[in-house]
Motif scaffolding. Structure first.
Motif, mmCIF file in Angstrom:
data_model
loop_
_atom_site.group_PDB
_atom_site.id
_atom_site.type_symbol
_atom_site.label_atom_id
_atom_site.label_comp_id
_atom_site.label_asym_id
_atom_site.label_seq_id
_atom_site.Cartn_x
_atom_site.Cartn_y
_atom_site.Cartn_z
ATOM 1 N N PRO A 81 -33.286 -84.541 -55.062
ATOM 2 C CA PRO A 81 -32.446 -83.609 -54.537
ATOM 3 C C PRO A 81 -30.848 -84.514 -54.249
ATOM 4 N N GLN A 85 -27.660 -80.370 -51.740
ATOM 5 C CA GLN A 85 -29.046 -79.631 -51.857
ATOM 6 C C GLN A 85 -29.730 -79.911 -50.699
ATOM 7 N N ILE A 86 -29.342 -80.587 -49.522
ATOM 8 C CA ILE A 86 -30.105 -80.752 -48.578
ATOM 9 C C ILE A 86 -29.312 -80.252 -47.330
ATOM 10 N N ALA A 140 -40.825 -83.374 -48.757
ATOM 11 C CA ALA A 140 -39.713 -83.900 -48.684
ATOM 12 C C ALA A 140 -39.713 -85.537 -48.417
ATOM 13 N N ALA A 144 -36.233 -85.327 -50.319
ATOM 14 C CA ALA A 144 -34.914 -85.301 -49.339
ATOM 15 C C ALA A 144 -34.716 -86.511 -48.366
ATOM 16 N N THR A 166 -36.279 -79.064 -48.509
ATOM 17 C CA THR A 166 -34.841 -79.245 -48.697
ATOM 18 C C THR A 166 -34.198 -79.196 -47.143
ATOM 19 N N GLU A 167 -34.983 -78.978 -46.155
ATOM 20 C CA GLU A 167 -34.404 -78.781 -44.892
ATOM 21 C C GLU A 167 -34.853 -80.016 -43.983
#
Length: 206
Positions: A81, A85-86, A140, A144, A166-167
């Motif tokens: 990503p 996108q993060i 992730a 990410a 992505t979080e």
């Protein structure tokens, strides 16, 4: 000197010692060895130019060939990503006030989305000794989290049970001084996104 010791006839006994047989034996052995070496060398030359003849074809392909490892390019680069996108939640686990907002503002300038900003929970508050912890979903860990880690290389990567890959959370520790310089972080991102060749093993033909 006459008398009974008188020597008669035209042949006289030879007084020199007979030649030793050792020299003769040595010459014979050396000659046989030389002939054997010449014959063996000839057979080797014949095998080289004929490929081993019927013996090689009857034995079939050799199975003890040396393995050769050579790099081969990846079929496709792993999709990572981008910072945009993060979403990063920034939490301060140190006694220094305002550190979470300051860090979040800098990450926003570098293209990351910013989520929650504030103090760390009791589980981490004043309990992170290093530069920080990057926390995210298991998915992730190879996506990410490494991307965010380019901004803070000394941070520890950990996963939890969240679903959204992505979080991620950035929990600032007491060893935090500053984020990586932007130019250095950009270089690290470029290296991370570059596909690396994977080694492949092949056998040499015999």
């Amino acid at each position: 000197m006459g008398g009974q010791y008188r020597i008669t006839g035209d042949k006289y006994p030879r007084m020199r010692r007979p030649r030793g047989r050792r020299r003769l034996v040595f010459l014979v052995v050396a000659s046989v060895t030389a002939l054997g070496l010449i014959g063996w060398g000839t057979l080797q030359l014949i095998d080289v130019f004929t490929g081993g003849g019927d013996k090689a074809s009857a034995a079939g392909p050799k199975t003890d060939c040396a393995s050769k490892v050579s790099p081969s390019p990846s079929i496709a680069a792993k999709a990572l990503p981008t910072p945009g996108q993060i979403t990063v939640n920034v939490f301060n686990a140190t006694p220094r006030s305002g550190l979470a907002k300051e860090t979040a503002d800098e990450l926003k300038k570098r293209g990351f989305k910013i989520g929650d900003v504030g103090n760390a929970t009791d589980a981490y508050d004043k309990k992170v000794a290093g530069a920080g912890i990057l926390l995210g979903a298991k998915a992730a860990y190879g996506a990410a989290l490494p991307v965010l880690n380019t901004q803070l290389p000394g941070a520890q990567l950990k996963t939890d049970g969240r679903d959204k890959a992505t979080e991620v959370d950035l929990i600032i520790g007491t060893g935090f001084k500053a984020l990586t310089k932007k130019e250095d972080a950009d270089k690290a991102l470029a290296v991370l996104a570059k596909p690396q060749p994977t080694p492949s093993t092949t056998n040499k033909s015999c």
